[in-house]
Design a protein around this motif. Structure first.
Motif, mmCIF file in Angstrom:
data_model
loop_
_atom_site.group_PDB
_atom_site.id
_atom_site.type_symbol
_atom_site.label_atom_id
_atom_site.label_comp_id
_atom_site.label_asym_id
_atom_site.label_seq_id
_atom_site.Cartn_x
_atom_site.Cartn_y
_atom_site.Cartn_z
ATOM 1 N N PHE A 165 46.792 46.502 39.642
ATOM 2 C CA PHE A 165 46.955 46.803 41.062
ATOM 3 C C PHE A 165 48.428 46.640 41.454
ATOM 4 O O PHE A 165 48.774 45.911 42.376
ATOM 5 C CB PHE A 165 46.054 45.901 41.896
ATOM 6 C CG PHE A 165 44.599 46.111 41.613
ATOM 7 C CD1 PHE A 165 43.891 47.136 42.224
ATOM 8 C CD2 PHE A 165 43.933 45.310 40.704
ATOM 9 C CE1 PHE A 165 42.547 47.345 41.953
ATOM 10 C CE2 PHE A 165 42.590 45.509 40.420
ATOM 11 C CZ PHE A 165 41.901 46.532 41.042
ATOM 12 N N SER A 185 47.446 52.828 39.661
ATOM 13 C CA SER A 185 46.758 51.860 40.511
ATOM 14 C C SER A 185 45.777 52.539 41.459
ATOM 15 O O SER A 185 44.818 51.908 41.913
ATOM 16 C CB SER A 185 47.777 51.047 41.319
ATOM 17 O OG SER A 185 48.540 51.887 42.165
ATOM 18 N N LEU A 251 44.174 43.619 47.104
ATOM 19 C CA LEU A 251 44.278 44.710 46.138
ATOM 20 C C LEU A 251 45.234 45.806 46.599
ATOM 21 O O LEU A 251 45.856 46.484 45.778
ATOM 22 C CB LEU A 251 42.895 45.315 45.865
ATOM 23 C CG LEU A 251 41.864 44.394 45.221
ATOM 24 C CD1 LEU A 251 40.575 45.155 44.934
ATOM 25 C CD2 LEU A 251 42.403 43.767 43.947
#
Length: 341
Positions: A165, A185, A251
């Motif tokens: 991430f 990501s 995230l």
């Protein structure tokens, strides 16, 4: 056409954030009948907490010390309401805190925020009109936004995130032979949104807690007669919703400034409305679609025929609002209310 398809696919990154926030809004609504406009602020505060722990090792609690530190109050020693707790020592660029422990602390913080919202705001407003609950949720948004400014400052921050991430992994080039480049990501964010959808949906579909929540949503008195506490169910759902918001904020932290995450609640609300405020898979699908359409709209602004009065940033920000307008216009009379089957 290939560039437009690449832009649509690249939109799954922001769409994943909308999907995760939308899922949390649905959880809070099913548990308490409240549309939480402060949901994005919970994600933003948790994201700041994650960044602060990695930068200084300190944990800031979501309040301030209201007692001035001067005069006789110093001798009484009642002027030190705990606000900052130093968790990690000797934090530096080369010595980051343990990632698993940091994530665990941030999830606890998001759960704590959920409990505070339940006990201090929405439980007292249980029997209030819908407008009162809406004002309460806006108050949560304003309060947490203010606490972000007080505890973490107003300066911009940039966090690289962590493995998978972040933007350090090689991007996916020439995806499906369409050319262009998509950050890796984005696919991890999409996978995280799908995993969250499956876990939360399964929890409501198969667990006793989920079935009791759905029962209380349809008939609160009936659930109480069966021995289930509506207040316990509401509090547990607020905790679950806040945890989903915290995970989403952490995230997505490498994509934007932490202070901006609170504003993504508009996209999350559009996703939740797409799912009729009841469906976790529907909210997830709606969030992904909104993100993809917004990204595709930005690509269209680069074409010669696109009018200059509609810039790309405006299109990106307007798409979630457009989704809300369309859902309310086409299906507004079919949206559920608390206690409806």
């Amino acid at each position: 056409m290939d560039a437009l398809l690449i832009a649509l696919i690249a939109g799954i990154g922001a769409g994943a954030l909308y999907a995760m926030l939308g899922s949390g809004i649905v959880v809070a609504f099913r548990g308490s009948g409240v549309i939480n406009f402060g949901h994005g602020a919970v994600a933003g505060y948790t994201a700041y907490t994650f960044d602060e722990l990695r930068e200084s090792g300190s944990l800031f609690l979501p309040w301030f010390d209201p007692i001035p530190e001067f005069g006789f109050l110093q001798t009484l020693r009642i002027n030190n309401l705990p606000v900052r707790i130093d968790i990690f020592d000797d934090v530096s660029l080369t010595n980051k805190p343990n990632l698993a422990l940091t994530l665990f602390i941030c999830i606890l913080m998001s759960a704590f925020l959920g409990l505070l919202m339940h006990f201090l705001v929405f439980r007292p407003l249980r029997n209030s009109p819908t407008l009162g609950k809406v004002i309460g949720s806006i108050g949560v948004f304003l309060y947490l936004s203010s606490m972000i400014a007080v505890n973490f400052g107003g300066q911009n921050r940039a966090d690289d995130g962590f493995s998978g991430f972040n933007n350090t992994a090689p991007a996916v080039k020439n995806f499906l032979g369409l050319g262009g480049t998509i950050p890796r990501s984005n696919f991890y964010l999409f996978g995280a949104a799908v995993v969250m959808c499956v876990v939360v949906w399964a929890l409501y579909r198969f667990s006793r807690f989920g079935i009791a929540t759905r029962a209380a949503d349809e008939n609160e008195k009936g659930a109480a007669l069966l021995g289930y506490s509506p207040q316990f169910l509401a509090g547990a759902n607020w905790v679950l919703a806040s945890i989903t918001a915290g995970i989403a904020g952490i995230l997505f932290l490498h994509k934007t400034q932490p202070a901006q995450i609170a504003l993504f609640v508009v996209g999350g609300l559009g996703a939740a409305l797409f799912g009729n405020l009841t469906s976790i898979p529907g909210a997830t699908a709606g969030g992904i679609i909104i993100g993809m359409v917004a990204s595709g709209g930005v690509e269209l602004t680069t074409y010669d025929w696109w009018p200059d009065i509609l810039p790309g940033d405006g299109v990106r920000n307007f798409m979630p609002l457009l989704a809300i307008i369309l859902v309310l216009y086409l299906r507004g009379d079919k949206l559920p209310i608390r206690g409806s089957i």
